[in-house]
Design an enzyme around this catalytic site. Sequence first.
Site, PDB file in Angstrom:
ATOM      1  N   GLU A  95       0.803  -1.217   0.000  1.00  0.00           N
ATOM      2  CA  GLU A  95       0.000   0.000   0.000  1.00  0.00           C
ATOM      3  C   GLU A  95       0.834   1.265   0.000  1.00  0.00           C
ATOM      4  O   GLU A  95       2.043   1.236   0.197  1.00  0.00           O
ATOM      5  CB  GLU A  95      -0.907   0.019   1.227  1.00  0.00           C
ATOM      6  CG  GLU A  95      -0.251  -0.400   2.531  1.00  0.00           C
ATOM      7  CD  GLU A  95       0.944   0.407   2.954  1.00  0.00           C
ATOM      8  OE1 GLU A  95       0.880   1.655   2.896  1.00  0.00           O
ATOM      9  OE2 GLU A  95       1.963  -0.188   3.363  1.00  0.00           O
TER      10      GLU A  95
ATOM     11  N   GLU B 132       4.596  -0.196   1.009  1.00  0.00           N
ATOM     12  CA  GLU B 132       4.717  -0.277  -0.453  1.00  0.00           C
ATOM     13  C   GLU B 132       4.752  -1.711  -0.977  1.00  0.00           C
ATOM     14  O   GLU B 132       4.889  -1.923  -2.172  1.00  0.00           O
ATOM     15  CB  GLU B 132       5.960   0.452  -0.982  1.00  0.00           C
ATOM     16  CG  GLU B 132       6.013   1.930  -0.705  1.00  0.00           C
ATOM     17  CD  GLU B 132       7.268   2.583  -1.277  1.00  0.00           C
ATOM     18  OE1 GLU B 132       7.997   1.939  -2.078  1.00  0.00           O
ATOM     19  OE2 GLU B 132       7.542   3.739  -0.917  1.00  0.00           O
TER      20      GLU B 132
END
Length: 374
Positions: free
Chosen positions: A187, A333
């Site tokens: 994310e 990420e």
Amino acid sequence: MNTFAASPQSVIARTVVATPRGDPAAVQAHLDALTKPPGSLGRLEKLALQVGVVLGDPPPPLEDAVVFVFAADHGVAVQGVSAYPAEVTAQMCANFSGGGAAINVLTRACGAGVRVVDVGVAADLAGLAGIEHRKVRAGTDDLSAGPAMTASEVEEALALGMEVAGGGAGSTGEARPPDPCLVGVGEMGIGNTTAAAAVTACLAGAAAREVVGRGTGVDEGGLARKRDVVERAVARVACGEDPRDDAVAVLRQVGGLEIAAMSGAMIGAAARGALVLVDGFISSAAALAASRLCPDLSPYLVASHRSTEPGHAVALDALGLVPLLDLDMRLGEGTGCALAIPVVRAAGALLREMATFESAGISGPNEGPSGAGS
């Protein structure tokens, strides 16, 4: 055809994970027959067992692994809970588009793909190449003041995550490469450790002090504000019924669009039989919600690493997962997923390539007292 034309929540309720391709006893027997003392490769053998059960024995090479990065903004960022301004979410999406972010570098290094999905960034990203534009809305409301989203927005985010990771042509109808058997879920979203802390506290029944960390690196004042925000938000949710079994309500009250989309992606990937790599704290909060929505999901989940965020340990314990790596990371990420991909590939290679005692003509272990002491 839109698979999720019906209520997304009803679709999730009807969704079941794929039937495992391998028999656990047979895969374990294969592992024990390999040219090594049983258990001598430690947790790599436990991982190989999981890979063989989920994907079959022998498993595929997993060369087509992909990491999804779901991006969204959070209204709670106005409360000063992050060391970075909210604009960084959109700026990092531009960095993803340009290939300069950590997840771009690490997926290139391990030979995996990366797919960035804008599910709720509070900026127009239409001009960015390589970003999948699936915005539900431009960021959530401030969870410290009331519900972060509506129920329909949660369900839409869950549904698009299922669709994106669950296979098929997607919303545009365009042909896509074959869907990978190994999927990482990460994310990007300023303020999302606050949302993840609140989600974890609600679903795991934990106190705010157990789940709130420094996130992007807030100072003592920022950490105090963050704890206060999470405590008040969790108290608001807990005023009703016990929230631990109502993941949709928890996501609506204190979650994030990318967290809901990640939950859907995990369910969608497992529904087609893929192994799912969970990233750090935010990804684990999404996995916790997904597991409440789809109780059979657990065997398909692999925790890639242990974040330094204190709430990650709480989420992992609630999920019953032991992470593969511990590198003091807290970036997000999907970077932990990228680093874990070679480990999962190696575990599968043991089943696919390693000789057995019989095939190599090597004597197995001695039996009885004569085998002791060597």
